[in-house]
Scaffold this motif. Structure first.
Motif, PDB file in Angstrom:
ATOM      1  N   LEU A 304      52.208  27.929  52.304  1.00  0.00           N
ATOM      2  CA  LEU A 304      52.185  27.412  50.941  1.00  0.00           C
ATOM      3  C   LEU A 304      53.016  28.340  50.062  1.00  0.00           C
ATOM      4  CD1 LEU A 304      48.425  26.422  50.353  1.00  0.00           C
ATOM      5  CD2 LEU A 304      50.349  24.868  50.749  1.00  0.00           C
ATOM      6  N   GLN A 305      53.469  27.819  48.943  1.00  0.00           N
ATOM      7  CA  GLN A 305      54.232  28.647  48.019  1.00  0.00           C
ATOM      8  C   GLN A 305      53.298  29.600  47.269  1.00  0.00           C
ATOM      9  OE1 GLN A 305      57.643  28.639  48.039  1.00  0.00           O
ATOM     10  NE2 GLN A 305      57.226  27.278  49.784  1.00  0.00           N
ATOM     11  N   SER A 306      53.851  30.712  46.807  1.00  0.00           N
ATOM     12  CA  SER A 306      53.045  31.734  46.145  1.00  0.00           C
ATOM     13  C   SER A 306      52.321  31.199  44.920  1.00  0.00           C
ATOM     14  CB  SER A 306      53.930  32.921  45.746  1.00  0.00           C
ATOM     15  OG  SER A 306      54.479  33.544  46.894  1.00  0.00           O
ATOM     16  N   ALA A 307      53.011  30.378  44.126  1.00  0.00           N
ATOM     17  CA  ALA A 307      52.393  29.815  42.919  1.00  0.00           C
ATOM     18  C   ALA A 307      51.209  28.925  43.278  1.00  0.00           C
ATOM     19  CB  ALA A 307      53.426  29.031  42.122  1.00  0.00           C
ATOM     20  N   THR A 308      51.302  28.252  44.408  1.00  0.00           N
ATOM     21  CA  THR A 308      50.209  27.382  44.843  1.00  0.00           C
ATOM     22  C   THR A 308      48.982  28.206  45.213  1.00  0.00           C
ATOM     23  OG1 THR A 308      51.844  25.823  45.708  1.00  0.00           O
ATOM     24  CG2 THR A 308      49.577  25.549  46.457  1.00  0.00           C
ATOM     25  N   ILE A 309      49.193  29.289  45.967  1.00  0.00           N
ATOM     26  CA  ILE A 309      48.081  30.168  46.337  1.00  0.00           C
ATOM     27  C   ILE A 309      47.438  30.757  45.086  1.00  0.00           C
ATOM     28  CG2 ILE A 309      47.446  32.314  47.493  1.00  0.00           C
ATOM     29  CD1 ILE A 309      47.937  30.134  49.480  1.00  0.00           C
ATOM     30  N   ASP A 310      48.265  31.168  44.131  1.00  0.00           N
ATOM     31  CA  ASP A 310      47.734  31.725  42.885  1.00  0.00           C
ATOM     32  C   ASP A 310      46.880  30.688  42.155  1.00  0.00           C
ATOM     33  OD1 ASP A 310      49.099  34.040  43.473  1.00  0.00           O
ATOM     34  OD2 ASP A 310      50.718  33.690  42.028  1.00  0.00           O
TER      35      ASP A 310
END
Length: 405
Positions: A304-310
């Motif tokens: 997953l993209q970093s922004a999604t995990i955040d």
């Protein structure tokens, strides 16, 4: 991390095994992407004196939910799934959902005021629970218990109820409250598994394999354990009072099905439970944990993209729903619950040492995941103890680990 303090982990695990409060258990800790330590104690098969090891395969139960959440967000990233989307638009059987305010095994229901949203499934605000715990449970919960019995009988026998069949069956059961107005832990993640199938056009297990397990190298994680790996599957135990020694404990083997999950795990199930169905090992699940703590990346794979995990790991319930959560989940004081994750918001209220933003989940038989972005720490713990979740041993191990930082 101080090794002298971490050494207390082994003593603690040994004590709980020796006092028969758990049959077998292991703990794996990574910090800054490096293994800090691994500890194990006890047996995966007590009668055979088979040691509980690093490659022991465990039924993960509710730690399957975290995987399901990642799968859902994979589709959200692709523009194929919408948090505000209505469940009925994907699974039409949910178009005519009802709500019942009655308690007991009989009752009436009325049409729901609004549809269930995808976000309701991720936040456990859909209105579906896990069955009746007592006579005064809602009418819908009593009906859910009947469905659970049907699932348990099917998985041990004809194995004909599919993930889609499950969705159709539960859609006919009245909700325990109007969607989005309360919190209740239950079958939401299993419904989400059916959603993922419909949206992706693939069997749930195939989607997980292609998008999570294969890229991460989680070779021992699946909805069943094939014949060559069966010797590595742990047995399950209950801790009971020792009648011959008051105040002490004994272990009793448990071989029942629970929530439609087979005990033997020896065949591919038709109902692939997004809430409880996966088996895994401590190292396999650590790969998943390392992906999360590294904001979606494991080695060269970006799951997953970093922004999604955040976004997933920093979410919180609306204030009114948080109050309901606090009342129902007192053992999780200091946490909120979103995206099938507990998320620490007020560490000082928590019942074990932690930091703000730590997140993860646990399982019915005691597996545990802790992700700490601040300390770049990952804790994975496994056992096969009935009715565990996060219990006193889990909290004690967590306290030792945090005391060593």
């Amino acid at each position: 991390m101080e090794k002298k303090i971490l050494a207390r982990i082994q003593d603690t695990l040994d004590h709980y095994v020796e006092t028969k409060q758990v049959a077998g258990v292991n703990v794996l800790v990574y910090k800054d992407n490096k293994e800090v330590g691994y500890w194990q104690s006890g047996y995966s098969d007590v009668a055979a004196k088979k040691v509980y090891t690093r490659d022991t395969i465990c039924r993960m139960y509710s730690m399957s939910k975290t995987v399901t959440a990642v799968a859902a967000y994979k589709l959200i990233e692709q523009g194929k799934l919408d948090l505000a989307g209505q469940l009925k638009d994907i699974l039409p059987e949910f178009a005519d959902i009802t709500v019942s305010n009655d308690t007991g095994p009989t009752g009436t229901s009325h049409p729901a005021a609004r549809p269930i949203l995808i976000q309701d499934l991720l936040n456990m605000t859909s209105g579906y629970g896990y069955g009746a715990y007592w006579e005064g449970s809602t009418y819908g919960e009593h009906q859910t218990s009947i469905l659970i019995n049907e699932l348990n009988a099917d998985v041990a026998g004809p194995c004909k109820i599919t993930t889609q069949d499950f969705a159709k069956k539960i859609a006919r059961i009245p909700l325990n409250f109007e969607p989005g107005t309360d919190y209740q832990y239950g079958f939401s993640a299993d419904i989400l598994g059916a959603v993922i199938e419909k949206v992706s056009g693939k069997k749930f297990s195939e989607f997980l394999q292609e998008n999570i397990f294969a890229p991460l190298g989680m070779d021992d994680t699946a909805f069943y354990v094939p014949a060559p790996k069966q010797p590595r599957l742990s047995k399950v135990y209950k801790t009971i009072p020792d009648e011959a020694a008051p105040g002490k404990f004994a272990l009793e083997a448990f071989e029942g099905c629970n929530l439609g999950i087979q005990y033997t795990m020896d065949h591919a199930p038709s109902f692939e439970s997004g809430g409880a169905g996966l088996c895994s090992t401590i190292d396999d699940y650590m790969k998943f944990g390392l992906m999360l703590v590294n904001r979606g990346q494991f080695k060269k794979e970006q799951i997953l993209q970093s922004a999604t995990i955040d976004f997933m790991s920093q979410a919180q319930l609306r204030d009114d729903l948080q109050q309901k959560f606090n009342q129902k989940m007192e053992h999780l004081s200091g946490y909120t619950y979103c995206n099938l994750l507990r998320i620490a918001k007020e560490p000082g209220k928590c019942k074990a040492i932690t930091t703000k933003g730590e997140y993860g989940w646990d399982g019915w038989l005691g597996p545990y995941l802790g992700i700490d972005p601040v300390n770049k720490l990952v804790i994975v713990m496994t056992m096969q103890k009935v009715d565990s979740g996060t219990w006193e041993l889990t909290r004690k191990i967590k306290n030792i680990i945090y005391s060593s930082i």
